[in-house]
Motif scaffolding. Structure first.
Motif, PDB file in Angstrom:
ATOM      1  N   MET A   1     -20.157  37.455  23.628  1.00  0.00           N
ATOM      2  CA  MET A   1     -20.201  37.113  22.234  1.00  0.00           C
ATOM      3  C   MET A   1     -19.218  35.964  22.005  1.00  0.00           C
ATOM      4  O   MET A   1     -18.050  36.077  22.356  1.00  0.00           O
ATOM      5  N   VAL A   2     -19.694  34.877  21.428  1.00  0.00           N
ATOM      6  CA  VAL A   2     -18.878  33.681  21.208  1.00  0.00           C
ATOM      7  C   VAL A   2     -18.684  33.474  19.710  1.00  0.00           C
ATOM      8  O   VAL A   2     -19.621  33.612  18.929  1.00  0.00           O
ATOM      9  N   PHE A   3     -17.440  33.137  19.327  1.00  0.00           N
ATOM     10  CA  PHE A   3     -17.133  32.842  17.927  1.00  0.00           C
ATOM     11  C   PHE A   3     -16.075  31.757  17.884  1.00  0.00           C
ATOM     12  O   PHE A   3     -15.346  31.528  18.849  1.00  0.00           O
ATOM     13  N   LYS A   4     -16.019  31.081  16.755  1.00  0.00           N
ATOM     14  CA  LYS A   4     -15.098  29.958  16.616  1.00  0.00           C
ATOM     15  C   LYS A   4     -13.938  30.347  15.713  1.00  0.00           C
ATOM     16  O   LYS A   4     -14.119  30.934  14.664  1.00  0.00           O
ATOM     17  N   ILE A   5     -12.718  30.017  16.168  1.00  0.00           N
ATOM     18  CA  ILE A   5     -11.500  30.176  15.380  1.00  0.00           C
ATOM     19  C   ILE A   5     -10.806  28.816  15.434  1.00  0.00           C
ATOM     20  O   ILE A   5     -10.509  28.328  16.524  1.00  0.00           O
ATOM     21  N   THR A   6     -10.555  28.228  14.288  1.00  0.00           N
ATOM     22  CA  THR A   6     -10.035  26.862  14.166  1.00  0.00           C
ATOM     23  C   THR A   6     -10.854  25.959  15.080  1.00  0.00           C
ATOM     24  O   THR A   6     -12.055  25.869  14.912  1.00  0.00           O
ATOM     25  N   ASP A   7     -10.235  25.297  16.054  1.00  0.00           N
ATOM     26  CA  ASP A   7     -10.959  24.376  16.931  1.00  0.00           C
ATOM     27  C   ASP A   7     -11.345  25.006  18.265  1.00  0.00           C
ATOM     28  O   ASP A   7     -11.776  24.306  19.178  1.00  0.00           O
ATOM     29  N   SER A   9     -13.474  27.770  20.696  1.00  0.00           N
ATOM     30  CA  SER A   9     -14.601  28.677  20.886  1.00  0.00           C
ATOM     31  C   SER A   9     -14.102  29.787  21.795  1.00  0.00           C
ATOM     32  O   SER A   9     -13.707  29.537  22.941  1.00  0.00           O
ATOM     33  N   LEU A  10     -14.087  31.006  21.268  1.00  0.00           N
ATOM     34  CA  LEU A  10     -13.579  32.159  22.007  1.00  0.00           C
ATOM     35  C   LEU A  10     -14.721  33.106  22.307  1.00  0.00           C
ATOM     36  O   LEU A  10     -15.738  33.122  21.603  1.00  0.00           O
ATOM     37  N   CYS A  11     -14.540  33.925  23.329  1.00  0.00           N
ATOM     38  CA  CYS A  11     -15.593  34.883  23.648  1.00  0.00           C
ATOM     39  C   CYS A  11     -14.997  36.207  24.102  1.00  0.00           C
ATOM     40  O   CYS A  11     -13.834  36.294  24.496  1.00  0.00           O
ATOM     41  N   LEU A  12     -15.839  37.207  24.005  1.00  0.00           N
ATOM     42  CA  LEU A  12     -15.550  38.553  24.490  1.00  0.00           C
ATOM     43  C   LEU A  12     -16.806  39.060  25.181  1.00  0.00           C
ATOM     44  O   LEU A  12     -17.922  38.761  24.744  1.00  0.00           O
ATOM     45  N   PRO A  13     -16.656  39.846  26.226  1.00  0.00           N
ATOM     46  CA  PRO A  13     -17.847  40.484  26.803  1.00  0.00           C
ATOM     47  C   PRO A  13     -18.466  41.416  25.753  1.00  0.00           C
ATOM     48  O   PRO A  13     -17.750  42.106  25.030  1.00  0.00           O
ATOM     49  N   ILE A 113      -5.664  34.143  26.513  1.00  0.00           N
ATOM     50  CA  ILE A 113      -6.943  33.960  27.193  1.00  0.00           C
ATOM     51  C   ILE A 113      -6.764  34.150  28.695  1.00  0.00           C
ATOM     52  O   ILE A 113      -5.689  33.920  29.232  1.00  0.00           O
ATOM     53  N   SER A 114      -7.805  34.615  29.339  1.00  0.00           N
ATOM     54  CA  SER A 114      -7.715  34.853  30.772  1.00  0.00           C
ATOM     55  C   SER A 114      -8.614  33.926  31.586  1.00  0.00           C
ATOM     56  O   SER A 114      -8.326  33.648  32.742  1.00  0.00           O
ATOM     57  N   HIS A 115      -9.722  33.465  30.984  1.00  0.00           N
ATOM     58  CA  HIS A 115     -10.688  32.633  31.692  1.00  0.00           C
ATOM     59  C   HIS A 115     -11.219  31.549  30.752  1.00  0.00           C
ATOM     60  O   HIS A 115     -11.128  31.689  29.534  1.00  0.00           O
ATOM     61  N   ALA A 116     -11.797  30.514  31.338  1.00  0.00           N
ATOM     62  CA  ALA A 116     -12.416  29.447  30.564  1.00  0.00           C
ATOM     63  C   ALA A 116     -13.725  29.050  31.236  1.00  0.00           C
ATOM     64  O   ALA A 116     -13.876  29.171  32.450  1.00  0.00           O
ATOM     65  N   ALA A 117     -14.666  28.597  30.407  1.00  0.00           N
ATOM     66  CA  ALA A 117     -15.938  28.087  30.911  1.00  0.00           C
ATOM     67  C   ALA A 117     -16.250  26.796  30.169  1.00  0.00           C
ATOM     68  O   ALA A 117     -15.860  26.626  29.017  1.00  0.00           O
ATOM     69  N   VAL A 118     -16.947  25.901  30.839  1.00  0.00           N
ATOM     70  CA  VAL A 118     -17.384  24.660  30.220  1.00  0.00           C
ATOM     71  C   VAL A 118     -18.903  24.634  30.278  1.00  0.00           C
ATOM     72  O   VAL A 118     -19.494  24.785  31.344  1.00  0.00           O
ATOM     73  N   ILE A 119     -19.510  24.470  29.096  1.00  0.00           N
ATOM     74  CA  ILE A 119     -20.962  24.395  29.002  1.00  0.00           C
ATOM     75  C   ILE A 119     -21.314  22.984  28.560  1.00  0.00           C
ATOM     76  O   ILE A 119     -20.852  22.523  27.520  1.00  0.00           O
ATOM     77  N   SER A 120     -22.125  22.321  29.352  1.00  0.00           N
ATOM     78  CA  SER A 120     -22.525  20.950  29.034  1.00  0.00           C
ATOM     79  C   SER A 120     -24.025  20.890  28.809  1.00  0.00           C
ATOM     80  O   SER A 120     -24.799  21.558  29.492  1.00  0.00           O
ATOM     81  N   ASN A 121     -24.400  20.088  27.830  1.00  0.00           N
ATOM     82  CA  ASN A 121     -25.804  19.745  27.648  1.00  0.00           C
ATOM     83  C   ASN A 121     -25.862  18.253  27.354  1.00  0.00           C
ATOM     84  O   ASN A 121     -24.839  17.574  27.369  1.00  0.00           O
TER      85      ASN A 121
END
Length: 141
Positions: A1-7, A9-13, A113-121
């Protein structure tokens, strides 16, 4: 689940999210002043990421656009994360998530935060940060 806080993008399983609740004006006011919200028979402690990640002020939005993501990072306590827009379900393969080295997790933003991902399109690149639920108790007052 992804949500935005300020600038950010955070997620939780999704398995860590119990429920997403659309908030009313009364609940929002209580949450801002007390750090607690009562939903039915449950008292929920709010993890105010707007304050931790931003300048401490909440964005001015319609109360109908505010949501509470309810999680249970510990065995018996419910916690909520205040978000302005309805979170999105995004499938992030585990191999996309890169651990944040402990040496970098000393800064206030990175310690939650423990991990990061980069999604590109074709149009953009988005960085998504996985919240470390083990840090909830340590980072909230």
């Amino acid at each position: 689940m992804v949500f935005k806080i300020t600038d950010y993008s955070l997620c939780l399983p999704i398995m860590d999210v119990l429920k997403v609740v659309n908030l009313t004006t009364e609940i929002s006011r209580d949450m801002k002043t007390m750090g607690l919200v009562q939903l039915g028979k449950h008292t929920i402690k709010v993890w105010d990421l707007h304050q931790q990640l931003g300048d401490g002020s909440l964005p001015h939005r319609s109360p109908n656009q505010r949501f509470l993501v309810i999680i249970r990072p510990r065995d018996s306590e419910l916690w909520g994360i205040f978000v302005d827009d309805l979170p999105n379900l995004v499938e992030l393969p585990q191999d996309m998530m890169r651990p944040i080295p402990k040496s970098y997790r000393q800064a206030s933003v990175l310690e939650m935060i423990s991990h990061a991902a980069v999604i590109s399109n074709e149009a953009s690149t988005q960085k998504i940060f996985l919240l470390d639920l083990q840090q909830v108790g340590a980072l909230t007052p």
